[in-house]
Motif scaffolding. Structure first.
Motif, mmCIF file in Angstrom:
data_model
loop_
_atom_site.group_PDB
_atom_site.id
_atom_site.type_symbol
_atom_site.label_atom_id
_atom_site.label_comp_id
_atom_site.label_asym_id
_atom_site.label_seq_id
_atom_site.Cartn_x
_atom_site.Cartn_y
_atom_site.Cartn_z
ATOM 1 N N GLY A 237 0.799 -1.212 0.000
ATOM 2 C CA GLY A 237 0.000 0.000 0.000
ATOM 3 C C GLY A 237 0.831 1.260 0.000
ATOM 4 N N GLU A 238 0.215 2.322 -0.518
ATOM 5 C CA GLU A 238 0.875 3.622 -0.607
ATOM 6 C C GLU A 238 0.332 4.600 0.433
ATOM 7 N N GLN A 239 -0.971 4.815 0.444
ATOM 8 C CA GLN A 239 -1.515 5.740 1.444
ATOM 9 C C GLN A 239 -1.658 5.062 2.799
ATOM 10 N N HIS A 240 -2.317 3.923 2.828
ATOM 11 C CA HIS A 240 -2.455 3.119 4.032
ATOM 12 C C HIS A 240 -1.616 1.851 3.878
ATOM 13 N N VAL A 241 -1.430 1.134 4.978
ATOM 14 C CA VAL A 241 -0.781 -0.173 4.937
ATOM 15 C C VAL A 241 -1.863 -1.241 4.981
ATOM 16 N N TYR A 242 -1.847 -2.111 3.976
ATOM 17 C CA TYR A 242 -2.768 -3.241 3.891
ATOM 18 C C TYR A 242 -1.964 -4.539 3.992
ATOM 19 N N ALA A 244 -1.781 -8.940 2.480
ATOM 20 C CA ALA A 244 -2.247 -9.977 1.560
ATOM 21 C C ALA A 244 -1.516 -11.272 1.873
ATOM 22 N N THR A 245 -2.116 -12.394 1.496
ATOM 23 C CA THR A 245 -1.516 -13.705 1.723
ATOM 24 C C THR A 245 -1.484 -14.489 0.418
ATOM 25 N N SER A 246 -0.635 -15.538 0.407
ATOM 26 C CA SER A 246 -0.485 -16.345 -0.802
ATOM 27 C C SER A 246 -0.025 -17.748 -0.440
ATOM 28 N N ASP A 247 -0.396 -18.692 -1.291
ATOM 29 C CA ASP A 247 0.096 -20.064 -1.145
ATOM 30 C C ASP A 247 1.297 -20.337 -2.040
ATOM 31 N N ASN A 248 1.511 -19.475 -3.049
ATOM 32 C CA ASN A 248 2.536 -19.781 -4.046
ATOM 33 C C ASN A 248 3.458 -18.608 -4.397
ATOM 34 N N LEU A 249 3.296 -17.473 -3.750
ATOM 35 C CA LEU A 249 4.105 -16.272 -3.940
ATOM 36 C C LEU A 249 3.805 -15.503 -5.234
ATOM 37 N N THR A 250 2.934 -16.023 -6.079
ATOM 38 C CA THR A 250 2.606 -15.327 -7.320
ATOM 39 C C THR A 250 1.151 -14.861 -7.375
ATOM 40 N N ASP A 251 0.248 -15.600 -6.755
ATOM 41 C CA ASP A 251 -1.162 -15.222 -6.696
ATOM 42 C C ASP A 251 -1.494 -14.805 -5.268
ATOM 43 N N TRP A 252 -1.941 -13.556 -5.117
ATOM 44 C CA TRP A 252 -2.114 -12.984 -3.789
ATOM 45 C C TRP A 252 -3.566 -12.584 -3.538
ATOM 46 N N THR A 253 -3.976 -12.721 -2.268
ATOM 47 C CA THR A 253 -5.331 -12.359 -1.854
ATOM 48 C C THR A 253 -5.254 -11.259 -0.804
ATOM 49 N N PRO A 254 -5.733 -10.059 -1.133
ATOM 50 C CA PRO A 254 -5.745 -8.988 -0.130
ATOM 51 C C PRO A 254 -6.674 -9.345 1.031
ATOM 52 N N LEU A 255 -6.306 -8.935 2.226
ATOM 53 C CA LEU A 255 -7.152 -9.185 3.389
ATOM 54 C C LEU A 255 -8.217 -8.107 3.484
ATOM 55 N N GLU A 256 -9.451 -8.544 3.766
ATOM 56 C CA GLU A 256 -10.574 -7.636 3.875
ATOM 57 C C GLU A 256 -11.115 -7.610 5.299
ATOM 58 N N ASP A 257 -11.840 -6.526 5.621
ATOM 59 C CA ASP A 257 -12.495 -6.442 6.922
ATOM 60 C C ASP A 257 -13.892 -7.048 6.841
ATOM 61 N N ASP A 258 -14.662 -6.924 7.889
ATOM 62 C CA ASP A 258 -15.992 -7.537 7.934
ATOM 63 C C ASP A 258 -16.967 -6.914 6.948
ATOM 64 N N ASN A 259 -16.630 -5.731 6.435
ATOM 65 C CA ASN A 259 -17.508 -5.057 5.477
ATOM 66 C C ASN A 259 -17.113 -5.314 4.022
ATOM 67 N N ASP A 325 0.061 -12.499 15.064
ATOM 68 C CA ASP A 325 -0.972 -11.922 14.221
ATOM 69 C C ASP A 325 -0.371 -10.737 13.487
ATOM 70 N N PRO A 326 0.187 -10.946 12.293
ATOM 71 C CA PRO A 326 0.908 -9.876 11.590
ATOM 72 C C PRO A 326 0.025 -8.723 11.146
ATOM 73 N N THR A 327 -1.299 -8.849 11.294
ATOM 74 C CA THR A 327 -2.184 -7.721 10.993
ATOM 75 C C THR A 327 -2.362 -6.809 12.205
ATOM 76 N N LYS A 328 -1.873 -7.226 13.351
ATOM 77 C CA LYS A 328 -2.050 -6.461 14.586
ATOM 78 C C LYS A 328 -0.934 -5.438 14.739
ATOM 79 N N PHE A 329 -1.285 -4.167 14.603
ATOM 80 C CA PHE A 329 -0.333 -3.087 14.780
ATOM 81 C C PHE A 329 0.006 -2.922 16.261
#
Length: 385
Positions: A237-242, A244-259, A325-329
């Motif tokens: 991310g550029e403005q905020h820090v987001y 993502a996770t991956s099983d193969n290092l090439t296809d990535w899934t961004p993490l989303e919140d409950d909304n 929990d790497p999403t926990k600041f």
């Protein structure tokens, strides 16, 4: 009458000295406690980097650097205008720096074509450059994403098995996209396309995405790509820090919140050096105190900026996230650990001042941090362990 008076003076002096010593001890104790508290809250940070004397910038443009461009169908001086925003990694007994290079095909930031060059160094300072770029816009299946702007701002990390993963910006002068490429020798790269192309049925394929920091850890004296709960992890991310996770290092899934929105892990802060942007830097590092993410903070040019730093300047910061929990600041530095001071860090394409960190390696018990200077040069700072 003199002796009692003398005794009184001596007793008073001793009492005063004792009081001063007690006060000093209390002050010293408070000072030590304050220092320890300060260290306790920031001891996780990887600081102490220094500019080596008389060596920076380590990379500058080369006026005559012809390369045949498939996109232009002619020879282009591919690194004649600017070289900046470098990644870094280790191969064999050398440091390799992969840097963004611009030709003279346009005027202004983002208007030229960028290609990624390669330089090697046995000591981290003296650079030996390849004459041709190693990643660039070709007549391939990625040209819709990379023509005519090219390939920008790489970050590179390596697996334990020796596969190098590059996360870079694909720029078609319409939408910047986070792209992925892999290699085993740093010169021959396979492009895998936009990192988020398939996630959520293409939900983020055409969204502006950039600046990814793969999670790594120091193992046997080398930074290698790490996992969390069996999956690869990156901050981006550029403005905020987001994240993502991956099983193969090439296809990535961004993490989303409950909304169903991108999960924001960290954001800019008013009145601090990172008041406008918190843009991810080099690969994040898993340590015994947590995950350290180095990032680039941009300062606002209005009343919400930090008056200690130049408006619109880029300075380098660090943030801490939880290992489990790497999403926990957890925490971040209130002041940057690297700011623009040298003339070449405050002149060039970006005169407001830029130290833009992207390349970090651990080499022979020493940290080397490579950064872009005012979108025009490449420099290094060093920290001995």
């Amino acid at each position: 009458m003199k002796k009692p008076f003398l005794i009184f003076l001596i007793s008073s002096g001793l009492l005063l000295l004792s009081c001063k010593q007690t006060i000093k001890k209390d002050q010293d104790k408070r000072t030590i406690e304050a220092t320890e508290n300060t260290n306790d809250t920031t001891s996780w940070a990887i600081t102490g980097f220094k500019r080596p004397n008389g060596v920076n910038p380590v990379l500058s443009p080369i006026e005559n650097a012809p390369f045949f461009s498939e996109m232009n169908n002619k020879n282009i001086d591919w690194e004649s205008n600017d070289v900046f925003n470098p990644a870094a990694t280790i191969m064999g007994d050398s440091i390799y720096v992969l840097y963004r290079a611009e030709d003279k095909s346009g005027v202004g930031i983002g208007e030229r074509t960028s290609r990624i060059g390669l330089a090697s160094s046995a000591n981290g300072i003296e650079m030996h450059r390849d004459t041709s770029p190693v990643l660039y816009p070709k007549n391939d299946d990625q040209k819709a994403f990379e023509w005519p702007g090219g390939c920008e701002d790489p970050r590179v990390a390596v697996t334990e098995e020796g596969t190098y993963v590059m996360l870079y910006t694909q720029w078609n002068k319409k939408v910047p996209r986070l792209g992925v490429a892999t290699s085993t020798n740093l010169r021959d790269w396979t492009k895998h396309g936009p990192a988020f192309e398939d996630a959520y049925q293409g939900k983020y394929k055409d969204m502006a995405t950039k600046s990814a920091s793969l999670l790594t850890e120091l193992k046997d004296g080398k930074l290698i790509i790490s996992k969390v709960d069996g999956r690869y992890f990156m901050y981006w991310g550029e403005q905020h820090v987001y994240a993502a996770t991956s099983d193969n290092l090439t296809d990535w899934t961004p993490l989303e919140d409950d909304n169903g929105e991108l999960k924001i892990l960290m954001s800019p802060r008013a009145h601090y050096f990172d008041s406008q942007l918190t843009e991810c830097g080099p690969p994040a590092i898993k340590t015994d105190k947590g995950i350290v993410l180095m990032y680039n903070g941009k300062n606002l040019a209005n009343e919400n900026g930090d008056t200690n730093y130049t408006p619109n300047s880029y300075c380098a910061g660090q943030a801490l996230f939880d290992n489990n929990d790497p999403t926990k600041f957890v925490d971040r530095l209130d002041k940057p650990f690297l700011i623009p001071t040298a003339s070449f860090e405050k002149s060039g394409q970006y005169p407001a001042g830029t130290v833009f960190i992207e390349g970090l390696v651990y080499f022979k018990d020493t940290w080397y941090l490579y950064y872009g200077c005012a979108d025009s040069r490449v420099a290094v700072v060093i920290r001995e362990n």
